[in-house]
Design a protein around this motif. Structure first.
Motif, PDB file in Angstrom:
ATOM      1  N   GLN A 140       1.781   9.172  -5.891  1.00  0.00           N
ATOM      2  CA  GLN A 140       2.145  10.703  -5.785  1.00  0.00           C
ATOM      3  C   GLN A 140       3.327  11.048  -6.731  1.00  0.00           C
ATOM      4  O   GLN A 140       3.028  12.153  -7.148  1.00  0.00           O
ATOM      5  N   ARG A 141       4.125  10.171  -7.267  1.00  0.00           N
ATOM      6  CA  ARG A 141       5.187  10.423  -8.292  1.00  0.00           C
ATOM      7  C   ARG A 141       4.360  10.871  -9.585  1.00  0.00           C
ATOM      8  O   ARG A 141       4.750  11.815 -10.423  1.00  0.00           O
ATOM      9  N   LEU A 142       3.339  10.042 -10.076  1.00  0.00           N
ATOM     10  CA  LEU A 142       2.675  10.108 -11.246  1.00  0.00           C
ATOM     11  C   LEU A 142       1.844  11.577 -11.103  1.00  0.00           C
ATOM     12  O   LEU A 142       1.898  12.252 -12.179  1.00  0.00           O
ATOM     13  N   ALA A 143       1.535  11.894  -9.915  1.00  0.00           N
ATOM     14  CA  ALA A 143       0.511  13.189  -9.882  1.00  0.00           C
ATOM     15  C   ALA A 143       1.468  14.406 -10.091  1.00  0.00           C
ATOM     16  O   ALA A 143       1.065  15.372 -10.801  1.00  0.00           O
ATOM     17  N   ARG A 144       2.787  14.230  -9.703  1.00  0.00           N
ATOM     18  CA  ARG A 144       3.674  15.507  -9.947  1.00  0.00           C
ATOM     19  C   ARG A 144       4.038  15.703 -11.456  1.00  0.00           C
ATOM     20  O   ARG A 144       4.345  16.623 -11.992  1.00  0.00           O
ATOM     21  N   MET A 145       3.934  14.343 -12.206  1.00  0.00           N
ATOM     22  CA  MET A 145       4.019  14.419 -13.702  1.00  0.00           C
ATOM     23  C   MET A 145       2.836  14.917 -14.403  1.00  0.00           C
ATOM     24  O   MET A 145       2.979  15.319 -15.768  1.00  0.00           O
ATOM     25  N   GLY A 189       0.992  -1.248   0.086  1.00  0.00           N
ATOM     26  CA  GLY A 189       0.036  -0.065   0.103  1.00  0.00           C
ATOM     27  C   GLY A 189       0.937   1.352  -0.322  1.00  0.00           C
ATOM     28  O   GLY A 189       0.544   2.184  -0.564  1.00  0.00           O
ATOM     29  N   GLU A 190       1.951   1.406   0.952  1.00  0.00           N
ATOM     30  CA  GLU A 190       2.850   2.272   0.938  1.00  0.00           C
ATOM     31  C   GLU A 190       3.592   2.595  -0.503  1.00  0.00           C
ATOM     32  O   GLU A 190       3.673   3.908  -1.059  1.00  0.00           O
ATOM     33  N   LYS A 191       4.215   1.418  -1.259  1.00  0.00           N
ATOM     34  CA  LYS A 191       4.599   1.716  -2.493  1.00  0.00           C
ATOM     35  C   LYS A 191       3.773   2.240  -3.383  1.00  0.00           C
ATOM     36  O   LYS A 191       4.111   3.066  -4.300  1.00  0.00           O
ATOM     37  N   LEU A 192       2.452   1.687  -3.475  1.00  0.00           N
ATOM     38  CA  LEU A 192       1.329   2.138  -4.485  1.00  0.00           C
ATOM     39  C   LEU A 192       1.185   3.721  -4.230  1.00  0.00           C
ATOM     40  O   LEU A 192       1.120   4.529  -5.199  1.00  0.00           O
ATOM     41  N   ALA A 212      -9.624  13.760  -5.202  1.00  0.00           N
ATOM     42  CA  ALA A 212      -9.459  12.775  -4.074  1.00  0.00           C
ATOM     43  C   ALA A 212      -8.089  12.653  -3.632  1.00  0.00           C
ATOM     44  O   ALA A 212      -7.103  13.031  -4.386  1.00  0.00           O
ATOM     45  N   CYS A 213      -7.816  12.487  -2.459  1.00  0.00           N
ATOM     46  CA  CYS A 213      -6.571  12.177  -1.600  1.00  0.00           C
ATOM     47  C   CYS A 213      -5.780  11.114  -2.699  1.00  0.00           C
ATOM     48  O   CYS A 213      -6.487   9.920  -3.153  1.00  0.00           O
ATOM     49  N   LEU A 214      -4.621  11.151  -2.893  1.00  0.00           N
ATOM     50  CA  LEU A 214      -3.980  10.178  -3.562  1.00  0.00           C
ATOM     51  C   LEU A 214      -3.515   8.842  -2.870  1.00  0.00           C
ATOM     52  O   LEU A 214      -3.342   7.993  -3.533  1.00  0.00           O
ATOM     53  N   ARG A 215      -3.451   9.082  -1.787  1.00  0.00           N
ATOM     54  CA  ARG A 215      -3.027   7.880  -0.909  1.00  0.00           C
ATOM     55  C   ARG A 215      -4.264   7.342  -0.380  1.00  0.00           C
ATOM     56  O   ARG A 215      -4.180   5.968  -0.293  1.00  0.00           O
TER      57      ARG A 215
END
Length: 107
Positions: free
Chosen positions: A27-32, A19-22, A58-61
């Motif tokens: 979050q990395r994809l959202a920055r792109m 879950g943490e890795k996902l 929605a929250c990414l996490r």
């Protein structure tokens, strides 16, 4: 020699790590994506469109709702932008979104 059956604790820990890795990957994809950085702001016609657009995401996490913490004007490399800082109401994850106001000109 046979493998031991994983315990419930091991299964929970594996699920938590996955879950943490996902969440990190999302979050990395959202920055792109558009709005994830000052180099790729979201185009809007008016400042009044910024806050409703930002809080609708929605929250990414955890997929929870976001709470607006700050809406500010910023100048990045001579370009006037708006930055919105959000925090998830459920898990507290913070996020920044970038916007550019580009009014639609009459033809």
């Amino acid at each position: 020699m046979s493998k031991r059956k994983p315990t419930a604790r091991n299964l929970r820990r594996e699920a938590a790590r996955a879950g943490e890795k996902l969440a990190r990957d999302r979050q990395r994809l959202a920055r792109m994506e558009e709005g994830g950085s000052p180099e790729r702001p979201i185009e809007v016609e008016s400042a009044s469109q910024i806050e409703p657009h930002a809080t609708s995401l929605a929250c990414l996490r955890c997929e929870g709702s976001n709470r607006l913490e700050e809406h500010a004007a910023a100048t990045v490399e001579g370009d006037r932008l708006r930055v919105v800082r959000l925090a998830c109401a459920r898990c507290g994850t913070q996020r920044e979104l970038w916007f550019r106001i580009s009014p639609k000109l009459p033809s």
